[in-house]
Design an enzyme around this catalytic site. Sequence first.
Site, PDB file in Angstrom:
ATOM      1  N   VAL A  65      31.616  55.704  39.636  1.00 25.27           N
ATOM      2  CA  VAL A  65      33.081  56.128  39.576  1.00 25.27           C
ATOM      3  C   VAL A  65      33.482  58.319  39.682  1.00 25.27           C
ATOM      4  CG1 VAL A  65      33.579  54.017  38.999  1.00 25.27           C
ATOM      5  CG2 VAL A  65      33.257  55.936  36.859  1.00 25.27           C
ATOM      6  N   TYR A 151      34.834  60.101  23.712  1.00 24.21           N
ATOM      7  CA  TYR A 151      34.887  58.703  23.559  1.00 24.21           C
ATOM      8  C   TYR A 151      36.301  57.995  22.325  1.00 24.21           C
ATOM      9  CZ  TYR A 151      33.369  54.145  24.282  1.00 24.21           C
ATOM     10  OH  TYR A 151      33.549  52.468  24.247  1.00 24.21           O
TER      11      TYR A 151
HETATM   12  N1  LIG Z   1      28.810  47.382  24.061  1.00 26.91           N
HETATM   13  C1  LIG Z   1      30.173  47.782  23.277  1.00 26.91           C
HETATM   14  O1  LIG Z   1      30.073  48.256  21.529  1.00 26.91           O
HETATM   15  C2  LIG Z   1      31.593  48.319  23.737  1.00 26.91           C
HETATM   16  C3  LIG Z   1      31.660  48.864  25.314  1.00 26.91           C
HETATM   17  N2  LIG Z   1      32.800  49.502  25.304  1.00 26.91           N
HETATM   18  C4  LIG Z   1      33.077  49.916  26.276  1.00 26.91           C
HETATM   19  O2  LIG Z   1      32.340  48.758  27.285  1.00 26.91           O
HETATM   20  C5  LIG Z   1      32.331  49.098  29.134  1.00 26.91           C
HETATM   21  C6  LIG Z   1      31.275  48.830  29.185  1.00 26.91           C
HETATM   22  O3  LIG Z   1      29.772  49.696  28.218  1.00 26.91           O
HETATM   23  P1  LIG Z   1      28.326  48.969  28.193  1.00 26.91           P
HETATM   24  O4  LIG Z   1      28.115  47.584  28.923  1.00 26.91           O
HETATM   25  O5  LIG Z   1      28.761  47.996  26.371  1.00 26.91           O
HETATM   26  O6  LIG Z   1      27.763  49.426  28.167  1.00 26.91           O
HETATM   27  P2  LIG Z   1      26.247  49.904  29.227  1.00 26.91           P
HETATM   28  O7  LIG Z   1      25.325  51.066  29.233  1.00 26.91           O
HETATM   29  O8  LIG Z   1      25.543  48.516  28.645  1.00 26.91           O
HETATM   30  O9  LIG Z   1      26.650  49.107  30.483  1.00 26.91           O
HETATM   31  C7  LIG Z   1      27.708  51.208  31.674  1.00 26.91           C
HETATM   32  C8  LIG Z   1      27.459  50.477  32.819  1.00 26.91           C
HETATM   33  O10 LIG Z   1      28.595  52.004  33.771  1.00 26.91           O
HETATM   34  C9  LIG Z   1      27.406  52.544  34.259  1.00 26.91           C
HETATM   35  N3  LIG Z   1      28.529  53.492  34.583  1.00 26.91           N
HETATM   36  C10 LIG Z   1      27.531  54.692  33.825  1.00 26.91           C
HETATM   37  N4  LIG Z   1      28.499  55.365  34.236  1.00 26.91           N
HETATM   38  C11 LIG Z   1      28.886  55.213  35.874  1.00 26.91           C
HETATM   39  C12 LIG Z   1      28.872  56.035  36.749  1.00 26.91           C
HETATM   40  N5  LIG Z   1      29.557  56.771  36.787  1.00 26.91           N
HETATM   41  N6  LIG Z   1      30.475  55.429  37.675  1.00 26.91           N
HETATM   42  C13 LIG Z   1      29.660  53.338  38.025  1.00 26.91           C
HETATM   43  N7  LIG Z   1      28.945  53.262  37.090  1.00 26.91           N
HETATM   44  C14 LIG Z   1      28.803  54.061  35.836  1.00 26.91           C
HETATM   45  C15 LIG Z   1      26.120  51.735  33.332  1.00 26.91           C
HETATM   46  O11 LIG Z   1      25.052  52.303  34.794  1.00 26.91           O
HETATM   47  C16 LIG Z   1      25.778  50.315  33.277  1.00 26.91           C
HETATM   48  O12 LIG Z   1      25.116  49.984  33.799  1.00 26.91           O
HETATM   49  C17 LIG Z   1      32.427  50.911  28.419  1.00 26.91           C
HETATM   50  O13 LIG Z   1      33.467  51.355  29.175  1.00 26.91           O
HETATM   51  C18 LIG Z   1      32.300  51.315  27.033  1.00 26.91           C
HETATM   52  O14 LIG Z   1      32.599  51.503  26.733  1.00 26.91           O
HETATM   53  C19 LIG Z   1      34.026  49.108  24.667  1.00 26.91           C
HETATM   54  C20 LIG Z   1      33.670  48.792  22.965  1.00 26.91           C
HETATM   55  C21 LIG Z   1      32.576  48.167  22.386  1.00 26.91           C
HETATM   56  C1  LIG Z   2      29.414  55.866  21.430  1.00 31.47           C
HETATM   57  C2  LIG Z   2      30.214  54.329  22.077  1.00 31.47           C
HETATM   58  C3  LIG Z   2      29.662  53.147  21.275  1.00 31.47           C
HETATM   59  C4  LIG Z   2      29.837  52.179  21.061  1.00 31.47           C
HETATM   60  C5  LIG Z   2      30.707  52.013  21.903  1.00 31.47           C
HETATM   61  C6  LIG Z   2      32.399  51.145  21.499  1.00 31.47           C
HETATM   62  O1  LIG Z   2      34.053  51.628  21.723  1.00 31.47           O
HETATM   63  C7  LIG Z   2      32.256  50.644  19.973  1.00 31.47           C
HETATM   64  C8  LIG Z   2      33.763  50.960  19.561  1.00 31.47           C
HETATM   65  C9  LIG Z   2      33.399  50.016  17.901  1.00 31.47           C
HETATM   66  C10 LIG Z   2      34.456  49.571  16.572  1.00 31.47           C
HETATM   67  C11 LIG Z   2      34.809  51.241  16.621  1.00 31.47           C
HETATM   68  C12 LIG Z   2      36.378  51.013  15.867  1.00 31.47           C
HETATM   69  C13 LIG Z   2      36.850  51.838  15.109  1.00 31.47           C
HETATM   70  C14 LIG Z   2      38.038  51.442  13.866  1.00 31.47           C
HETATM   71  C15 LIG Z   2      38.846  52.302  13.423  1.00 31.47           C
HETATM   72  O2  LIG Z   2      39.685  53.407  13.693  1.00 31.47           O
HETATM   73  C16 LIG Z   2      39.791  51.571  12.811  1.00 31.47           C
HETATM   74  O3  LIG Z   2      40.175  52.400  12.223  1.00 31.47           O
HETATM   75  C17 LIG Z   2      40.697  50.672  13.509  1.00 31.47           C
HETATM   76  C18 LIG Z   2      41.889  50.653  13.253  1.00 31.47           C
HETATM   77  C19 LIG Z   2      42.862  49.873  13.860  1.00 31.47           C
HETATM   78  C20 LIG Z   2      42.679  48.256  14.974  1.00 31.47           C
HETATM   79  C21 LIG Z   2      43.955  48.110  14.558  1.00 31.47           C
HETATM   80  C22 LIG Z   2      43.351  46.648  14.050  1.00 31.47           C
HETATM   81  O4  LIG Z   2      42.828  46.569  14.182  1.00 31.47           O
HETATM   82  O5  LIG Z   2      44.309  46.733  13.013  1.00 31.47           O
END
Ligand SMILES: NC(=O)C1=CN([C@@H]2O[C@H](COP(=O)(O)OP(=O)(O)OC[C@H]3O[C@@H](n4cnc5c(N)ncnc54)[C@H](O)[C@@H]3O)[C@@H](O)[C@H]2O)C=CC1
Ligand SMILES: CC/C=C\CC(=O)/C=C/C=C\C=C\C=C\[C@@H](O)[C@@H](O)C/C=C\CCC(=O)O
Length: 260
Positions: A65, A151
């Site tokens: 991407v 991030y």
């Molecule tokens: N797993 C979590 O706790 C959370 C994830 N997210 C978001 O969800 C989305 C998906 O992540 P996950 O499935 O959790 O992680 P993941 O690491 O399992 O999947 C990410 C996918 O994106 C692909 N990718 C990375 N760079 C790329 C590029 N340049 N072009 C195309 N594909 C690429 C990877 O190869 C992988 O398949 C991300 O945007 C992440 O930030 C958001 C909140 C929580």
């Molecule tokens: C480095 C990437 C790793 C994991 C992916 C990912 O995106 C995981 C996120 C998980 C939790 C993040 C939580 C953040 C929380 C705090 O900032 C809170 O203060 C959020 C506050 C308010 C949200 C609104 C509400 O809940 O009312």
Amino acid sequence: MALSGKVALVTGGSQGLGKAFAEILLKHGAKVSLLDINVPTGNKLKAALDEEYGSDRTCFISCDVTSETQLKEAFHKTLESFGRLDIVCNNAGIGNESNWERTVDINLNGVIRGSYLALQYMKKQNKGQGGVIVNIASMAGLGPFLSAPVYTATKHAVVGFSRALADASQVSDYGVRINVLCPSFAKTEILETFNTDDLMGQFSNLRQTTQKLLEHMGVLDPSQVAEHFLQLVTDDSRNGAVLRVTQAGASYMEYPKSVM
Ligand SMILES: NC(=O)C1=CN([C@@H]2O[C@H](COP(=O)(O)OP(=O)(O)OC[C@H]3O[C@@H](n4cnc5c(N)ncnc54)[C@H](O)[C@@H]3O)[C@@H](O)[C@H]2O)C=CC1
Ligand SMILES: CC/C=C\CC(=O)/C=C/C=C\C=C\C=C\[C@@H](O)[C@@H](O)C/C=C\CCC(=O)O
């Protein structure tokens, strides 16, 4: 939007949340184009999905991407394979605070590239049939995730960009809705970020704090997140919606009304 016969494109579709989004779309009758840089895993997933849904329901396209050329080509191939495009999920993302420029290029610039291409292909003014874009942000798009400032910045930017684009699309009568999903921690490979000093950068000292936050918030199964993703795709009344998903449930964020 009813999903039978519709066509979706999912970036980062080889595994994790992207895979769960693809599966729920397929279950509801859509065809799915999976884009990813992880080619072996993407091909394996395509083979498994072929067994379950038939080989005409998915395609896998190697696509980074960060490359406008590759992304354009992938949209073009999807149209060529399936004949239409109705749903685009900009999901590809990483957590890398050391190489933060790459994090911005994938998590933010990749979403912008994907959203603009989606509008180009789906907007009514360009022979498109309308559709929906779902951009994947995070709870880190709603408040600070202290061990990952870059991030956090990219995910806040995805929320802001998507809300502005939703208003612009509506006022321009494009027939394309744009929504944002903000999940809390989900059980995917990205969580390995916190065990990898090279990715945590200067904030690897905050590992314990992150671990405490994770234990406090719990870890979602990707299938739970996908149920809420589906809501943003199918509910035609939602445009510019930001849906927060945690173990405690999901809720739409409320913002002051835009003054256009
Ligand atoms: N797993 C979590 O706790 C959370 C994830 N997210 C978001 O969800 C989305 C998906 O992540 P996950 O499935 O959790 O992680 P993941 O690491 O399992 O999947 C990410 C996918 O994106 C692909 N990718 C990375 N760079 C790329 C590029 N340049 N072009 C195309 N594909 C690429 C990877 O190869 C992988 O398949 C991300 O945007 C992440 O930030 C958001 C909140 C929580
Ligand atoms: C480095 C990437 C790793 C994991 C992916 C990912 O995106 C995981 C996120 C998980 C939790 C993040 C939580 C953040 C929380 C705090 O900032 C809170 O203060 C959020 C506050 C308010 C949200 C609104 C509400 O809940 O009312």
